[in-house]
Scaffold this motif. Structure first.
Motif, short mmCIF file in Angstrom:
data_model
loop_
_atom_site.label_atom_id
_atom_site.label_comp_id
_atom_site.label_asym_id
_atom_site.label_seq_id
_atom_site.Cartn_x
_atom_site.Cartn_y
_atom_site.Cartn_z
N HIS A 135 20.17 20.00 -33.22
CA HIS A 135 19.55 19.95 -34.67
C HIS A 135 20.64 19.11 -35.52
N ASN A 136 22.06 19.29 -35.25
CA ASN A 136 23.06 18.82 -35.96
C ASN A 136 23.23 17.08 -35.58
N ALA A 171 8.19 16.39 -39.64
CA ALA A 171 8.84 15.06 -39.31
C ALA A 171 8.20 14.03 -40.26
N VAL A 193 20.93 15.42 -34.33
CA VAL A 193 19.69 14.56 -34.84
C VAL A 193 19.87 14.33 -36.17
N LYS A 194 20.23 15.31 -37.18
CA LYS A 194 20.36 14.99 -38.51
C LYS A 194 21.46 14.24 -38.88
N SER A 207 20.38 6.22 -42.23
CA SER A 207 19.85 5.82 -43.69
C SER A 207 20.85 5.33 -44.45
N PHE A 261 26.46 15.64 -40.07
CA PHE A 261 25.68 16.74 -40.58
C PHE A 261 26.34 18.04 -39.81
N ILE A 315 20.14 10.73 -38.09
CA ILE A 315 19.53 10.07 -39.08
C ILE A 315 20.22 9.95 -40.50
N ASP A 316 21.30 10.62 -40.61
CA ASP A 316 22.11 10.42 -41.75
C ASP A 316 22.82 9.03 -41.84
N ILE A 333 12.04 21.03 -32.26
CA ILE A 333 12.77 20.03 -32.97
C ILE A 333 12.11 18.69 -32.55
N GLN A 361 12.62 13.17 -38.71
CA GLN A 361 12.82 14.45 -37.75
C GLN A 361 12.36 15.76 -38.72
N ASN A 401 9.50 13.79 -43.75
CA ASN A 401 10.74 13.40 -43.92
C ASN A 401 11.27 12.20 -43.21
#
Length: 172
Positions: free
Chosen positions: A139-140, A72, A142-143, A150, A94, A146-147, A41, A53, A75
């Motif tokens: 993973h969760n 990455a 990081v997402k 955003s 996420f 980013i959520d 990742i 990411q 995205n």
């Protein structure tokens, strides 16, 4: 001669940094034994409000990291960064990963754990208070980060959306 100078300036402006957040070795058991591969990742950003990411999987570590960086870059999102911090408090989620990010005073630094810290630093946020709740899966997290990033809106965006002047947004 001046044309090459302009090109050099453009390259400096669009310099994208990469940061490896997590590298996971996974094994597939076959009748011939175990086959190992790697899942990476990676977070990329320009340190000026753009961040993305990506996940890359391959048999070789360097190939997995290269694939993740390429993913990455596809995205990437733009984050409103104002005076080194974020404009307002925001939650993101996420899967089972939940995060909370808050603006902080100048000189506070990035107070965040593991994978959240990587995302916020690469995005160019220098002063922020962050809390990771729920899953600690990189993973969760990081997402989810980013959520949350955003969902941030700058005061200029809000004034345009409401058809008001900046003065009216702040003073009611």
């Amino acid at each position: 001669m001046s044309n090459s100078n302009v090109q050099k300036v453009r390259n400096v402006e669009t310099e994208i940094k990469e940061k490896l957040v997590s590298l996971n070795r996974v094994a597939k058991v076959t009748k011939g034994g175990r086959t190992f591969s790697f899942a990476a990742i990676v977070v990329v950003g320009d340190g000026n409000g753009s961040v993305g990411q990506g996940l890359g999987k391959a048999r070789d570590v360097t190939e997995a990291i290269t694939k993740a960086a390429a993913d990455a870059k596809k995205n990437m999102i733009k984050v409103p960064v104002f005076k080194g911090t974020i404009p307002h408090e925001q939650k993101g989620k996420f899967g089972a990963g939940r995060v909370l990010i808050r603006p902080a005073a100048d000189g506070t630094g990035v107070i965040a754990g593991g994978s959240m810290r990587a995302v916020l630093e690469i995005a160019g946020v220098h002063n922020v208070l962050a809390k990771s709740m729920g899953s600690s899966n990189p993973h969760n997290v990081v997402k989810a980060t980013i959520d949350a990033l955003s969902k941030l809106r700058s005061s200029i965006d809000i004034s345009k959306q409401r058809s008001l002047t900046l003065d009216k947004v702040f003073n009611g």
